[in-house]
Design an enzyme around this catalytic site. Structure first.
Site, PDB file in Angstrom:
ATOM      1  N   LYS A 103       1.290   4.462  -2.812  1.00  0.00           N
ATOM      2  CA  LYS A 103       1.119   5.896  -2.537  1.00  0.00           C
ATOM      3  C   LYS A 103       2.427   6.653  -2.799  1.00  0.00           C
ATOM      4  O   LYS A 103       2.400   7.835  -3.133  1.00  0.00           O
ATOM      5  CB  LYS A 103       0.607   6.096  -1.105  1.00  0.00           C
ATOM      6  CG  LYS A 103      -0.838   5.595  -0.933  1.00  0.00           C
ATOM      7  CD  LYS A 103      -1.808   6.298  -1.880  1.00  0.00           C
ATOM      8  CE  LYS A 103      -3.242   5.868  -1.709  1.00  0.00           C
ATOM      9  NZ  LYS A 103      -4.193   6.599  -2.578  1.00  0.00           N
ATOM     10  N   TYR A 131       0.854  -1.208   0.000  1.00  0.00           N
ATOM     11  CA  TYR A 131       0.000   0.000   0.000  1.00  0.00           C
ATOM     12  C   TYR A 131       0.883   1.250   0.000  1.00  0.00           C
ATOM     13  O   TYR A 131       0.654   2.183  -0.783  1.00  0.00           O
ATOM     14  CB  TYR A 131      -0.940   0.006   1.214  1.00  0.00           C
ATOM     15  CG  TYR A 131      -1.758   1.291   1.290  1.00  0.00           C
ATOM     16  CD1 TYR A 131      -2.747   1.556   0.342  1.00  0.00           C
ATOM     17  CD2 TYR A 131      -1.517   2.247   2.274  1.00  0.00           C
ATOM     18  CE1 TYR A 131      -3.475   2.737   0.387  1.00  0.00           C
ATOM     19  CE2 TYR A 131      -2.244   3.426   2.326  1.00  0.00           C
ATOM     20  CZ  TYR A 131      -3.218   3.665   1.378  1.00  0.00           C
ATOM     21  OH  TYR A 131      -3.931   4.838   1.402  1.00  0.00           O
TER      22      TYR A 131
HETATM   23  P1  NDP Z   1     -13.378   4.621   1.291  1.00  0.00           P
HETATM   24  O1  NDP Z   1     -13.240   3.141   1.305  1.00  0.00           O
HETATM   25  O2  NDP Z   1     -14.398   5.247   2.169  1.00  0.00           O
HETATM   26  O3  NDP Z   1     -13.607   5.150  -0.196  1.00  0.00           O
HETATM   27  C1  NDP Z   1     -12.922   4.598  -1.292  1.00  0.00           C
HETATM   28  C2  NDP Z   1     -13.686   4.923  -2.562  1.00  0.00           C
HETATM   29  O4  NDP Z   1     -12.964   4.396  -3.687  1.00  0.00           O
HETATM   30  C3  NDP Z   1     -15.077   4.314  -2.587  1.00  0.00           C
HETATM   31  O5  NDP Z   1     -15.967   5.211  -3.183  1.00  0.00           O
HETATM   32  C4  NDP Z   1     -14.897   3.091  -3.479  1.00  0.00           C
HETATM   33  O6  NDP Z   1     -16.150   2.784  -4.071  1.00  0.00           O
HETATM   34  C5  NDP Z   1     -13.876   3.629  -4.479  1.00  0.00           C
HETATM   35  N1  NDP Z   1     -13.137   2.602  -5.213  1.00  0.00           N
HETATM   36  C6  NDP Z   1     -12.371   1.606  -4.708  1.00  0.00           C
HETATM   37  N2  NDP Z   1     -11.883   0.858  -5.714  1.00  0.00           N
HETATM   38  C7  NDP Z   1     -12.353   1.385  -6.869  1.00  0.00           C
HETATM   39  C8  NDP Z   1     -12.217   1.067  -8.238  1.00  0.00           C
HETATM   40  N3  NDP Z   1     -11.484   0.006  -8.633  1.00  0.00           N
HETATM   41  N4  NDP Z   1     -12.828   1.826  -9.174  1.00  0.00           N
HETATM   42  C9  NDP Z   1     -13.570   2.896  -8.781  1.00  0.00           C
HETATM   43  N5  NDP Z   1     -13.750   3.258  -7.508  1.00  0.00           N
HETATM   44  C10 NDP Z   1     -13.143   2.505  -6.561  1.00  0.00           C
HETATM   45  O7  NDP Z   1     -11.912   5.170   1.670  1.00  0.00           O
HETATM   46  P2  NDP Z   1     -11.297   6.655   1.689  1.00  0.00           P
HETATM   47  O8  NDP Z   1     -12.326   7.667   1.395  1.00  0.00           O
HETATM   48  O9  NDP Z   1     -10.530   6.773   2.930  1.00  0.00           O
HETATM   49  O10 NDP Z   1     -10.260   6.529   0.488  1.00  0.00           O
HETATM   50  C11 NDP Z   1     -10.182   7.461  -0.581  1.00  0.00           C
HETATM   51  C12 NDP Z   1      -8.728   7.643  -0.963  1.00  0.00           C
HETATM   52  O11 NDP Z   1      -8.032   8.233   0.127  1.00  0.00           O
HETATM   53  C13 NDP Z   1      -7.980   6.358  -1.280  1.00  0.00           C
HETATM   54  O12 NDP Z   1      -7.140   6.577  -2.409  1.00  0.00           O
HETATM   55  C14 NDP Z   1      -7.128   6.111  -0.043  1.00  0.00           C
HETATM   56  O13 NDP Z   1      -5.973   5.384  -0.313  1.00  0.00           O
HETATM   57  C15 NDP Z   1      -6.813   7.552   0.338  1.00  0.00           C
HETATM   58  N6  NDP Z   1      -6.384   7.761   1.702  1.00  0.00           N
HETATM   59  C16 NDP Z   1      -7.184   7.376   2.757  1.00  0.00           C
HETATM   60  C17 NDP Z   1      -6.769   7.609   4.048  1.00  0.00           C
HETATM   61  C18 NDP Z   1      -7.543   7.148   5.228  1.00  0.00           C
HETATM   62  O14 NDP Z   1      -6.951   7.060   6.338  1.00  0.00           O
HETATM   63  N7  NDP Z   1      -8.828   6.881   5.099  1.00  0.00           N
HETATM   64  C19 NDP Z   1      -5.516   8.338   4.318  1.00  0.00           C
HETATM   65  C20 NDP Z   1      -4.760   8.664   3.147  1.00  0.00           C
HETATM   66  C21 NDP Z   1      -5.209   8.413   1.892  1.00  0.00           C
HETATM   67  P3  NDP Z   1     -16.560   1.343  -4.632  1.00  0.00           P
HETATM   68  O15 NDP Z   1     -16.144   0.334  -3.614  1.00  0.00           O
HETATM   69  O16 NDP Z   1     -18.051   1.462  -4.840  1.00  0.00           O
HETATM   70  O17 NDP Z   1     -15.839   1.194  -5.932  1.00  0.00           O
HETATM   71  C1  8X3 Z   2      -3.876   5.762   4.843  1.00  0.00           C
HETATM   72  C2  8X3 Z   2      -3.166   6.522   5.895  1.00  0.00           C
HETATM   73  O1  8X3 Z   2      -1.679   6.255   7.944  1.00  0.00           O
HETATM   74  O2  8X3 Z   2      -3.616   4.789   7.718  1.00  0.00           O
HETATM   75  O3  8X3 Z   2      -3.376   6.096   3.588  1.00  0.00           O
HETATM   76  O4  8X3 Z   2      -1.729   4.492   6.258  1.00  0.00           O
HETATM   77  S1  8X3 Z   2      -2.495   5.466   6.995  1.00  0.00           S
END
Ligand code: NDP
Ligand code: 8X3
Length: 255
Positions: free
Chosen positions: A157, A153
């Site tokens: 990133k 992961y």
């Molecule tokens: P969620 O799981 O709440 O949201 C993820 C979204 O991505 C959902 O809408 C999901 O919808 C969609 N998704 C996943 N796979 C696919 C795909 N193959 N095609 C299209 N859509 C897809 O998580 P977050 O909101 O936290 O995550 C959003 C972004 O933020 C990610 O890139 C994550 O890595 C990043 N991030 C998150 C952090 C955290 O701590 N939460 C911190 C740092 C970064 P569906 O399943 O319907 O496709």
């Molecule tokens: C997700 C943030 O700190 O949980 O991208 O890995 S952390």
């Protein structure tokens, strides 16, 4: 704001909050995620609450042909994308590299890296033709330093960071901006997905801390796009105040 904003992964978490933020500002929205029901319900709710045009559809960003068809087939009113938020992404598993499921690696790389590239490549020609656009990539603090049990992961990133840096250089002669936003712990469906639906384990991640919310990140995305056109915010790293790095967080309760 009179902009057309395309958000991938808008059905939950950060993407959903960003959709609400841009809708409240009066933007036209293009929204996608794999779950058709969720994205359709969000679209209806945003149109009712904010009276903005929304084009929403099911899309798996890992499917290049589907990505190209969706972008080529945009209704005319939505075809001039001003802001692309490459948000769709996920972590799967939290184990040592030698114990990780190979399928999980493949899904993370295909979604977080290759899918982000497919969508970017599909959207760029129109931005270049119009000499206007802003690409926001949702990276992570996991892309700055790897943490134990998260190597793949974190590597995806790190790739988002490097791709953002490279693309910014390739677009330097154009007015198109590239921003990489690197959040720390944000309470969304992220950990539930990471632990393959184990809600109890997911909840423990946020026990004893005050995590960021999807709305916190949406505010930052919106801030980056609201800067004047000559201002390019290259990168923003944001953590909950109790978190210093991907691997150092202060918890008042030990899980
Ligand atoms: P969620 O799981 O709440 O949201 C993820 C979204 O991505 C959902 O809408 C999901 O919808 C969609 N998704 C996943 N796979 C696919 C795909 N193959 N095609 C299209 N859509 C897809 O998580 P977050 O909101 O936290 O995550 C959003 C972004 O933020 C990610 O890139 C994550 O890595 C990043 N991030 C998150 C952090 C955290 O701590 N939460 C911190 C740092 C970064 P569906 O399943 O319907 O496709
Ligand atoms: C997700 C943030 O700190 O949980 O991208 O890995 S952390």
């Amino acid at each position: 704001m009179n902009s057309t904003v395309f958000i991938t992964g808008a059905s939950s978490g950060i993407g959903k909050s960003a959709a609400e933020k841009f809708a409240a500002a009066g933007c036209r929205l293009i929204l996608c995620a794999r779950n058709e029901q969720k994205i359709t319900e969000l679209s209806k709710s945003l149109q009712e609450r904010f009276h903005v045009p929304v084009h929403a559809f099911a899309l798996d960003v890992r499917d290049k042909e589907a990505v190209d068809a969706a972008v080529k087939g945009l209704p005319e009113a939505f075809s001039d994308i001003d802001v692309l938020v490459n948000n769709a992404g996920l972590a799967l598993g939290l184990e040592k590299l030698q114990d990780n499921l190979v399928n999980d690696w493949e899904e993370m790389i295909a979604t977080n890296v290759t899918g982000l590239l497919y969508v970017t490549r599909a959207v760029l020609p129109t931005m270049l033709r119009r000499r206007q656009g802003h690409i926001i990539n949702i990276g992570s603090i996991a892309g700055i330093h790897a943490y134990p049990n998260g190597a793949v992961y974190c590597a995806t990133k790190a790739a988002v960071k490097t791709l953002s840096d490279g693309l910014r250089q390739d677009l330097v002669e154009t007015p198109i901006r590239v921003t990489n936003i690197q959040p720390g712990m944000t309470e969304t469906n992220f950990s539930i997905v990471r632990f393959h639906g184990d809600v109890e384990r997911a909840n423990k991640v946020y026990q004893g801390i005050e995590p960021l919310t999807g709305d916190d990140i949406a505010d930052i995305i919106f801030y980056a796009t609201s800067a004047p056109p000559h201002v390019q915010i290259c990168e923003i790293t944001v953590t909950p105040t109790c978190q210093a790095t991907g691997n150092v967080a202060f918890k008042t309760v030990r899980p």
